[in-house]
Every structure is written in C-alpha cells, then in structure tokens.
Design an enzyme around this catalytic site. Structure first.
Site, PDB file in Angstrom:
ATOM      1  N   GLY A  30     -68.745 112.383  80.575  1.00 20.38           N
ATOM      2  CA  GLY A  30     -67.524 111.602  80.725  1.00 20.38           C
ATOM      3  C   GLY A  30     -67.351 110.558  79.641  1.00 20.38           C
ATOM      4  O   GLY A  30     -68.001 110.636  78.593  1.00 20.38           O
ATOM      5  N   ALA A  31     -66.471 109.560  79.915  1.00 20.84           N
ATOM      6  CA  ALA A  31     -66.045 108.578  78.902  1.00 20.84           C
ATOM      7  C   ALA A  31     -65.569 109.362  77.673  1.00 20.84           C
ATOM      8  O   ALA A  31     -66.046 109.154  76.558  1.00 20.84           O
ATOM      9  CB  ALA A  31     -67.160 107.606  78.558  1.00 20.84           C
ATOM     10  N   HIS A  33     -63.966 111.107  74.540  1.00 21.15           N
ATOM     11  CA  HIS A  33     -63.358 110.646  73.286  1.00 21.15           C
ATOM     12  C   HIS A  33     -62.966 111.874  72.483  1.00 21.15           C
ATOM     13  O   HIS A  33     -63.086 113.013  72.973  1.00 21.15           O
ATOM     14  CB  HIS A  33     -64.331 109.739  72.530  1.00 21.15           C
ATOM     15  N   LEU A  34     -62.548 111.654  71.242  1.00 19.74           N
ATOM     16  CA  LEU A  34     -62.036 112.791  70.468  1.00 19.74           C
ATOM     17  C   LEU A  34     -63.118 113.818  70.114  1.00 19.74           C
ATOM     18  O   LEU A  34     -62.814 114.953  69.786  1.00 19.74           O
ATOM     19  CB  LEU A  34     -61.339 112.289  69.191  1.00 19.74           C
ATOM     20  N   GLY A  35     -64.391 113.393  70.178  1.00 18.12           N
ATOM     21  CA  GLY A  35     -65.476 114.361  69.964  1.00 18.12           C
ATOM     22  C   GLY A  35     -65.475 115.381  71.100  1.00 18.12           C
ATOM     23  O   GLY A  35     -65.489 116.592  70.877  1.00 18.12           O
ATOM     24  N   HIS A  36     -65.417 114.881  72.345  1.00 19.33           N
ATOM     25  CA  HIS A  36     -65.336 115.794  73.491  1.00 19.33           C
ATOM     26  C   HIS A  36     -64.065 116.631  73.389  1.00 19.33           C
ATOM     27  O   HIS A  36     -64.066 117.823  73.692  1.00 19.33           O
ATOM     28  CB  HIS A  36     -65.270 115.007  74.808  1.00 19.33           C
ATOM     29  N   GLU A 155     -72.541 119.459  67.700  1.00 19.55           N
ATOM     30  CA  GLU A 155     -73.658 119.418  66.743  1.00 19.55           C
ATOM     31  C   GLU A 155     -74.197 118.010  66.593  1.00 19.55           C
ATOM     32  O   GLU A 155     -75.256 117.799  66.029  1.00 19.55           O
ATOM     33  CB  GLU A 155     -73.196 119.953  65.377  1.00 19.55           C
ATOM     34  N   GLN A 160     -80.438 118.712  71.282  1.00 22.20           N
ATOM     35  CA  GLN A 160     -79.976 119.252  72.559  1.00 22.20           C
ATOM     36  C   GLN A 160     -79.460 120.679  72.369  1.00 22.20           C
ATOM     37  O   GLN A 160     -79.787 121.592  73.132  1.00 22.20           O
ATOM     38  CB  GLN A 160     -78.870 118.345  73.095  1.00 22.20           C
ATOM     39  N   SER A 192     -69.003 108.490  69.772  1.00 22.48           N
ATOM     40  CA  SER A 192     -69.971 108.558  70.863  1.00 22.48           C
ATOM     41  C   SER A 192     -69.475 107.655  71.986  1.00 22.48           C
ATOM     42  O   SER A 192     -68.863 106.613  71.726  1.00 22.48           O
ATOM     43  CB  SER A 192     -71.328 108.050  70.361  1.00 22.48           C
TER      44      SER A 192
HETATM   45  P1  AMP Z   1     -72.000 113.604  76.269  1.00 18.85           P
HETATM   46  O1  AMP Z   1     -70.839 113.267  77.139  1.00 18.85           O
HETATM   47  O2  AMP Z   1     -72.410 112.509  75.359  1.00 18.85           O
HETATM   48  O3  AMP Z   1     -73.140 114.235  77.010  1.00 18.85           O
HETATM   49  O4  AMP Z   1     -71.452 114.754  75.297  1.00 18.85           O
HETATM   50  C1  AMP Z   1     -70.910 115.947  75.815  1.00 18.85           C
HETATM   51  C2  AMP Z   1     -70.773 116.948  74.702  1.00 18.85           C
HETATM   52  O5  AMP Z   1     -69.903 116.423  73.696  1.00 18.85           O
HETATM   53  C3  AMP Z   1     -72.105 117.255  74.008  1.00 18.85           C
HETATM   54  O6  AMP Z   1     -72.180 118.630  73.736  1.00 18.85           O
HETATM   55  C4  AMP Z   1     -72.020 116.436  72.761  1.00 18.85           C
HETATM   56  O7  AMP Z   1     -72.791 116.967  71.701  1.00 18.85           O
HETATM   57  C5  AMP Z   1     -70.548 116.511  72.437  1.00 18.85           C
HETATM   58  N1  AMP Z   1     -70.152 115.390  71.567  1.00 18.85           N
HETATM   59  C6  AMP Z   1     -70.375 114.080  71.776  1.00 18.85           C
HETATM   60  N2  AMP Z   1     -69.923 113.364  70.719  1.00 18.85           N
HETATM   61  C7  AMP Z   1     -69.425 114.236  69.819  1.00 18.85           C
HETATM   62  C8  AMP Z   1     -68.825 114.124  68.532  1.00 18.85           C
HETATM   63  N3  AMP Z   1     -68.637 112.947  67.928  1.00 18.85           N
HETATM   64  N4  AMP Z   1     -68.432 115.252  67.904  1.00 18.85           N
HETATM   65  C9  AMP Z   1     -68.614 116.456  68.496  1.00 18.85           C
HETATM   66  N5  AMP Z   1     -69.165 116.619  69.706  1.00 18.85           N
HETATM   67  C10 AMP Z   1     -69.576 115.540  70.364  1.00 18.85           C
END
Ligand code: AMP
Length: 515
Positions: A30-31, A33-36, A155, A160, A192
C-alpha cells in the site's frame, strides 16, 4: 472495482470470473505511488483481471523496524487502483492472512517458505534477518489464494525479485514473474513509500544514492568491470554527502545473488543507506550486452521484412521467432505426435535443442533442431498448415520464450513478434511498434496477391480478414498483441520499407551514442 478483505470473498469473486481468462497480481504494502502504478498499468495492459493486494506484512518487519509507523491509506489506495482500471483490491487483515499479529509473536508459529540461505544472507538479508522468508511466505500464500497467471514486481527490490523467481521455480508455482523497471523522481531518487518519512533536506541528500550508482554505471560503460573498483566509485561519490550513512554497497549476480569479483555478463550493483532514520535502497543492473531491438505490431505491418533489413544493415542476429515455432511444428510432425496430445508436445519441446545460426546476408538465419538443419524444410506448406496451432500452445510458447531470452543475454539481436517488446524482451533497449491502417495493410496484401496472379480475393474481403485477425490477436489468451508502454510507434501508411528501416537504424544509432 471491488474491495475484498477475506480470502473467501476474493476466491468466490475470482471463481465466478476465471473461465480461462488471464489474472494479473500486483502484491504491495500500500501507500501507492507512481512506482506501484507502473506495475499496475502493465498488469492491466497484459491481463483480463487485475488484483492488487495491499497488506503490510508483519513477517517481513524486524522487531526494531517500522511496522507500526508504516503508512496505511487504504481508501486513497483504492481510489488510485480504480483510476488505473484494477478489478479487485485484496486487503486482508493480519488475522485473515494467518500471520502473527504483532512482532512479539515469533514467525515460527506459521508454516514458512524458506528461500536458499545463500540468497537471503547477502545484501539486505544480512541486516534484516527473516525478512525474505517473510516475503516469500506471504507471496506464496497470495499465489495459492489467487492463482494468478502473471505477477508483477519492481526491479527496485532486486533481491526480492531474484528470491521470488527462485521460489516460483523451486516450488513449481505456475505463475509468470514479471519484472518492472524502477520508477524515479526527476532527480533520480527511486520512488518508495518510505520517502514520505524524509524531510526536504533529507530528500535532497538522498539524491546522492542514485548519483553514486550513475557514476559507477558511467565507469562500467567505459570498460570498468572490477567489482572493488565499481564499489569504490559508489562509496567515493556517497562520501561527498556524509549525511547518507551507507549500510552496504555490493555487486552480485542479478539472478543467483552470489557476490561477483568481476562482471562477465551482468551485475547487480546495490546500495542500502540511511538518510536520517529512513532506510533507503536502490540498485542498477550493469549489463554487458549489445542492445536488443524488439519489433512488435499487427499482422501485415511489414515486421518481418523490416526486421530482416535492420538486422542486415546493423549486422545483428535476426532472432527469427517464426522460424523457431516452425522448427517445433516440423519436429512434432516428424515425431508423429497428434496435435492435441498436449503432454507429448510439451515434453518434446522442453527437451528439444534449437539453434539459430547467423548466415552471410542475404541468406536467412539457419535453423537447427536436435542437430538437424531444417532451414528449408520448415517452409513447406505442411509445416505452414500447423504452425499457428503449435504456436498457440502454452507449453511451446513457454519453452521458446525461454530460448529466445537466452539469445537475448548477450544482446546484439533484432527480434520481431506479436509480444516481443512486452513479454519476451521487456527490457529491450529499443522497442518499435510497427503499425499501419487496416486499409493500407489490405492494399499491400492485395498487391502481393496480384503479383502472384491471384486476383480472386477482393480488397474488401482482405480488409475484413485483417480486422478479424487484429481482433483475434489482441484478445487471444496466449501472447496477445499489445503496444509496450515504452515502445516507439511507427505508422508505416505513408512510408516505404526503406524509410521505415532507415528510421529504426537512426533510432538505434542514437541509442549507441547515448550509451
Ligand atoms: P511495496 O509496497 O514497497 O512492497 O512494493 C510493492 C511492489 O512495488 C514491489 O514489487 C516493489 O518492487 C514495487 N515498487 C516499489 N517502488 C517501486 C519503484 N520506484 N519503481 C518500480 N517498482 C516499485
């Protein structure tokens, strides 16, 4: 969009919709962002049903880590998911997932998935004992609950990703793990959820992390391959911002995570550092390979001719994926296996040894299967008649995609296909989506037929056929036609083959000068 908080609710919802449709899973904490969002967008593009799981997993937090403070914003996240076209958000409670409710409860009270210690004892694993076991356990549970066809991971969390790929392989979990590139702010800082903890000043300081990785990448591009030198470059650059407290800088193999002394083919250069009390991670993959050109697009847009010409002009290997499917079709035919004997075909293809051997232009790439040269025999009408049935089989596709990716390791190839840029080489340096209007493609085919003395098919009929084929190709379950988000679209309606080839060559050369 539906929100489910229970396994029963989610399973029932999926059971009623599953009927042979592709399910994509994006596991998150959750939380968003544009990465997700980049993972979600890709999942939406590649699947019929997309599930985003939102679960702050206690098993992956150590006793002194930020489990309680970790940002939780379910309502906002649901709105984001809805906006991107997600079908289902799965947000279970800790009790529902059967994980210990607090950090006081030892994780050994639940059945655990234990990845190989050599993969969990390096990089972040040294400093976060139990973390990757916690991740592997929860993600395996999600795979069992949802049974997705595809699962998307960033990536950015490279360790992970490598560990989960290994878990999937070792436990024979029938899911395809898809890696998505790291999304960054314009400054280079990787997005992040933990960036929320940073003050303005800290955010400024955190930029040094990516800057240091870039300095190493620059050295790598000019020929540096020694691990200790590349690591020193990172450390020297980081030393200029002493507020960034380095936890580790390491160079490992991107798949096995074993430490490297020297980069032969590819290396994962990874950092963890504290900025204030926030722990940040980042990495780059340093790959020693020539670029890959991936050319996708609808049938009849000129992919094969253009690909052949680009390969010749740039002296690249033409990865003739069509010929690979033909070779398998030929082998099936020769072995006398029935086309509906899925098991026998799967066994045959996984044991087959396929080779593509570059030939002097203008000769086509030579094709060998199990040592036998089949370059000519695979073009016979008998093979043509069955090749699309063979290519539609999941087992054949899976085996050939793996072979194609092996060719991709050293790069220097140009490949075409309906999903080369999206599924086979999502990290290709240059992706082209070659297209043309239905009318133009029908006209070209009609011209071809006329030259062959076949005038019985009308232009209208050809237009209808092409429209139907486009629909089928874009909606088929296996390897549907899609334009990769980062592909450059070339509309060939008003362009000659020479002009299209020229454009691609120019784009490739720009790429070379950028590197
Ligand atoms: P998290 O919520 O931090 O567990 O992330 C969930 C998924 O989003 C994981 O597969 C992360 O690798 C991916 N993720 C998090 N931040 C980024 C980012 N800046 N760019 C691409 N993928 C991301």
């Amino acid at each position: 969009m539906h929100l489910y908080k229970t396994v029963a609710g989610l399973r029932s919802a999926l059971a009623s919709r599953r009927d042979r449709r592709a399910i994509g899973l994006v596991p998150t904490m959750g939380a968003l962002h544009l990465g997700h969002a980049s993972l979600i967008q890709r999942a939406v593009a590649e699947n019929d049903i997309v599930v985003v799981s939102i679960f702050v997993n206690p098993l992956q937090f150590g006793p002194s880590e930020d489990l309680q403070e970790y940002p939780r914003q379910l309502e906002k996240d649901c709105r984001v998911c809805e906006q991107y076209g997600v079908d289902i958000v799965f947000a279970p409670t800790v009790e529902e997932m059967g994980t210990p409710p607090s950090q006081e409860s030892p994780s050994s009270t639940v059945t655990a998935v234990v990845p190989p210690p050599e993969m969990t004892s390096v990089l972040c694993g040294q400093f976060r004992p139990g973390h990757f076991q916690g991740v592997a356990t929860i993600v395996t549970k999600l795979f069992n609950i949802i049974a997705p066809n595809n699962a998307y991971f960033g990536e950015k969390d490279a360790q992970q990703l490598a560990i989960l790929r290994r878990v999937v392989k070792d436990l024979n979990i029938p899911v395809e793990v898809k890696a998505c590139p790291t999304v960054r702010e314009a400054s280079g800082l990787a997005l992040s959820s933990r960036n929320q903890y940073l003050s303005e000043t800290e955010r400024e300081q955190a930029k040094a992390i990516y800057r240091s990785l870039q300095a190493a990448r620059k050295a790598f591009c000019t020929g540096e391959r020694e691990a200790f030198k590349l690591i020193n470059i990172v450390k020297q650059e980081l030393a200029l911002t002493p507020e960034v407290k380095v936890q580790y800088v390491e160079l490992v193999h991107p798949q096995t995570l074993t430490r490297l002394e020297k980069i032969e083919e590819a290396g994962l250069l990874a950092i963890a550092a504290y900025v204030g009390s926030t722990r940040l991670i980042d990495n780059v993959i340093l790959r020693h390979r020539r670029p890959i050109i991936a050319i996708d697009g609808p049938a009849g847009a000129g992919k094969s001719t253009v690909t052949r010409r680009v390969a010749q002009s740039l002296n690249l290997l033409h990865l003739d994926t069509g010929a690979m499917y033909r070779a398998v079709a030929w082998l099936v035919m020769r072995s006398g296996i029935s086309l509906d004997d899925e098991g026998a075909i799967a066994e045959l293809v996984t044991q087959a040894n396929l080779e593509l051997i570059p030939a002097e232009p203008p000769n086509p790439t030579r094709v060998k299967i199990n040592g036998e040269d089949v370059t000519e025999t695979i073009r016979t009408p008998e093979v043509t008649a069955i090749v699309s049935q063979i290519a539609a089989k999941a087992s054949v596709r899976q085996a050939l995609v793996q072979q194609q990716q092996r060719y991709g390791k050293t790069g220097g190839i140009v490949a075409e296909g309906r999903d080369i840029g999206t599924a086979v080489f999502p990290d290709a340096e240059l992706k082209i989506f070659l297209t043309a209007s239905v009318e133009e493609r029908a006209k070209r085919r009609w011209q071809d037929f006329k030259e062959q003395g076949r005038e019985e098919i009308s232009l209208e009929q050809l237009e209808q056929d092409i429209q139907a084929r486009d629909y089928f190709d874009s909606h088929r379950e296996i390897a549907p036609l899609q334009q990769a988000i980062d592909a450059i679209k070339i509309d060939t309606d008003k362009l000659s083959i020479e002009e299209v080839t020229e454009q691609i060559i120019n784009l490739y050369e720009q790429l070379d000068s950028k590197a």
